[in-house]
Write an enzyme that holds these catalytic residues in place. Structure first.
Site, PDB file in Angstrom:
ATOM      1  NE  ARG A 112      -4.107   0.410   2.183  1.00 56.41           N
ATOM      2  CZ  ARG A 112      -5.235   0.899   2.824  1.00 56.41           C
ATOM      3  NH1 ARG A 112      -4.734   1.662   3.877  1.00 56.41           N
ATOM      4  NH2 ARG A 112      -5.696   0.181   2.366  1.00 56.41           N
ATOM      5  CG  HIS A 139      -8.231   0.288  -2.343  1.00 57.25           C
ATOM      6  ND1 HIS A 139      -7.823  -0.977  -2.462  1.00 57.25           N
ATOM      7  CD2 HIS A 139      -9.558   0.460  -1.509  1.00 57.25           C
ATOM      8  CE1 HIS A 139      -8.240  -1.219  -1.232  1.00 57.25           C
ATOM      9  NE2 HIS A 139      -8.892  -0.030  -0.402  1.00 57.25           N
ATOM     10  CD  GLN A 142     -12.757  -1.988  -0.307  1.00 56.19           C
ATOM     11  OE1 GLN A 142     -11.684  -1.533   0.889  1.00 56.19           O
ATOM     12  NE2 GLN A 142     -13.465  -1.907   0.380  1.00 56.19           N
ATOM     13  CG  ASP A 234     -13.582   7.060  -0.759  1.00 58.82           C
ATOM     14  OD1 ASP A 234     -13.463   6.296   0.159  1.00 58.82           O
ATOM     15  OD2 ASP A 234     -12.356   6.604  -1.391  1.00 58.82           O
ATOM     16  CB  CYS A 274     -14.138   2.009   0.390  1.00 64.30           C
ATOM     17  SG  CYS A 274     -13.350   3.400   0.607  1.00 64.30           S
ATOM     18  NE  ARG A 302     -10.898  -4.941   1.672  1.00 62.48           N
ATOM     19  CZ  ARG A 302     -10.070  -3.806   1.555  1.00 62.48           C
ATOM     20  NH1 ARG A 302     -10.402  -3.274   2.382  1.00 62.48           N
ATOM     21  NH2 ARG A 302      -8.480  -3.476   1.492  1.00 62.48           N
TER      22      ARG A 302
HETATM   23  N1   CP Z   1     -11.083   0.275   2.591  1.00 62.77           N
HETATM   24  C1   CP Z   1      -9.738  -0.042   2.908  1.00 62.77           C
HETATM   25  O1   CP Z   1      -9.388  -0.056   2.415  1.00 62.77           O
HETATM   26  O2   CP Z   1     -10.008   0.052   4.726  1.00 62.77           O
HETATM   27  P1   CP Z   1      -8.281   0.292   5.293  1.00 62.77           P
HETATM   28  O3   CP Z   1      -7.897   1.820   5.142  1.00 62.77           O
HETATM   29  O4   CP Z   1      -8.438   0.345   6.732  1.00 62.77           O
HETATM   30  O5   CP Z   1      -7.147  -0.893   5.422  1.00 62.77           O
HETATM   31  N1  NVA Z   2     -10.230   6.680  -1.131  1.00 65.80           N
HETATM   32  C1  NVA Z   2      -9.909   6.402   0.271  1.00 65.80           C
HETATM   33  C2  NVA Z   2      -9.800   5.029   0.479  1.00 65.80           C
HETATM   34  C3  NVA Z   2      -9.125   4.030   1.842  1.00 65.80           C
HETATM   35  C4  NVA Z   2      -9.500   2.798   1.530  1.00 65.80           C
HETATM   36  C5  NVA Z   2      -8.083   7.026   0.474  1.00 65.80           C
HETATM   37  O1  NVA Z   2      -7.128   6.520  -0.221  1.00 65.80           O
HETATM   38  O2  NVA Z   2      -7.825   7.127   1.483  1.00 65.80           O
END
Ligand code: CP
Ligand code: NVA
Length: 314
Positions: A112, A139, A142, A234, A274, A302
């Site tokens: 990530r 993502h 997700q 989101d 999400c 997930r």
């Molecule tokens: N939805 C999601 O990816 O959550 P986190 O940022 O907690 O991993």
């Molecule tokens: N769009 C959000 C998703 C988090 C899971 C971000 O990138 O912060």
């Protein structure tokens, strides 16, 4: 079942849903549903016994981190949490070297990070599968879990309509990829300047030619939500956009999933997010906690979806 289809997936990366066919994404969801059943019934499934997964995080995470760590453990393997505060990436070691070193020690890498380019480079230089656990651009893990959640609830995907309300961000991009791979119609409502990237929309329209999806990019939330089976949102400011918070609160006022907006959707529409959520901004408390919300099923899935990804790729 996983053993039967594994040959098709082994060694692949999971960087974008675009790299998989409708059939392959369906098989991944089937594998996830099977692993979920086995877990619920207490049937052990040590498919990755003795294997290790490196988990590189340069951004925060609750769901992604815990699901991958718990998931690899449930598959009989071991996960190493590698924060950029601890490993040399944080001090400037290049991604190419990190890839080649880790590849000699672990059996798979989940990452990530902000830069999508870094994930592509990591995969290029790695000899083990690389899984994209979120970039600023996409993502995909997700959305695999989200598609699984919709399938479990509705028992079909083809011909449904998803409305995505808000920022044309990483989640919106992967939803455009995933929905149009699976024949789901998708309407995205975003204010000017925050619409999904044009090449993502082009890819979605290309997918739609074979899957039968209809893609619309609009500015009115109610127009997107019209007749939708799923209403998805989101945060307005994603990780890394904290300094834009005030500006975005202005731009996205009116792009809230609330009771009024849900009147445009089907009466039985599912509400998805999400997470993490900002109650009172992109979604009201009432809707997030309401009977149509499946946000915690998404979060749970997930775990199962990520186990399927790992079990098939590694
Ligand atoms: N939805 C999601 O990816 O959550 P986190 O940022 O907690 O991993
Ligand atoms: N769009 C959000 C998703 C988090 C899971 C971000 O990138 O912060």
């Amino acid at each position: 079942m996983i053993e039967e289809i594994k040959e098709r997936f082994r060694g692949k990366d999971f960087i974008t849903l675009q790299d998989f066919t409708q059939q392959e994404l369906g098989q991944m969801m089937d594998a996830a549903i099977e692993l979920k059943r086995q877990l619920a019934e207490g049937i052990p499934h040590p498919i990755l016994s003795g294997k290790t997964l490196g988990l590189i995080f340069t951004k925060s995470s609750t769901r992604t981190r815990v699901s991958f760590e718990v998931g690899i453990y449930q598959l009989g393997g071991y996960g190493l949490f590698l924060s950029d505060r601890d490993i040399q990436i944080g001090r400037g070691e290049v991604i190419q070297d990190t890839a080649r070193v880790l590849s000699r020690m672990v059996n798979g890498i989940m990452i990530r990070t902000s830069s999508h380019r870094d994930v592509v480079d990591l995969a290029r230089y790695s000899t083990v599968p690389v899984i994209n656990g979120l970039t600023d651009y996409l993502h995909p893990t997700q959305v695999l879990a989200d598609l699984m959640t919709i399938y479990e609830r509705v028992r079909t995907l083809q011909g449904l309509k998803i409305a995505f309300i808000g920022d044309g961000n990483n989640v919106a991009h992967s939803l455009l990829n995933g929905a149009t791979k699976m024949g789901i119609h998708i309407a995205v409502a975003s204010p000017a300047g925050y619409q999904p990237a044009s090449e993502i929309v082009l890819q979605a329209r290309e997918n739609a030619k074979t899957s039968g999806s209809v893609v619309s990019i609009v500015s009115e939330p109610a127009e997107a939500a019209e007749g939708a089976h799923i209403v998805y949102t989101d945060v307005w400011a994603s990780m890394g956009q904290e300094t834009e918070t005030i500006q975005r609160q202005g731009a996205f006022a009116g792009y809230q999933v609330n009771k009024e907006l849900l009147k445009s959707a089907r009466a039985d529409a599912l509400v998805m997010h999400c997470l993490p959520a900002h109650r009172g901004e992109e979604i009201t408390e009432e809707v997030l906690e309401g009977p149509q919300s499946v946000v915690f099923e998404q979060a749970e899935n997930r775990l199962h979806a990520h186990k399927a990804i790992m079990a098939l790729l590694i």
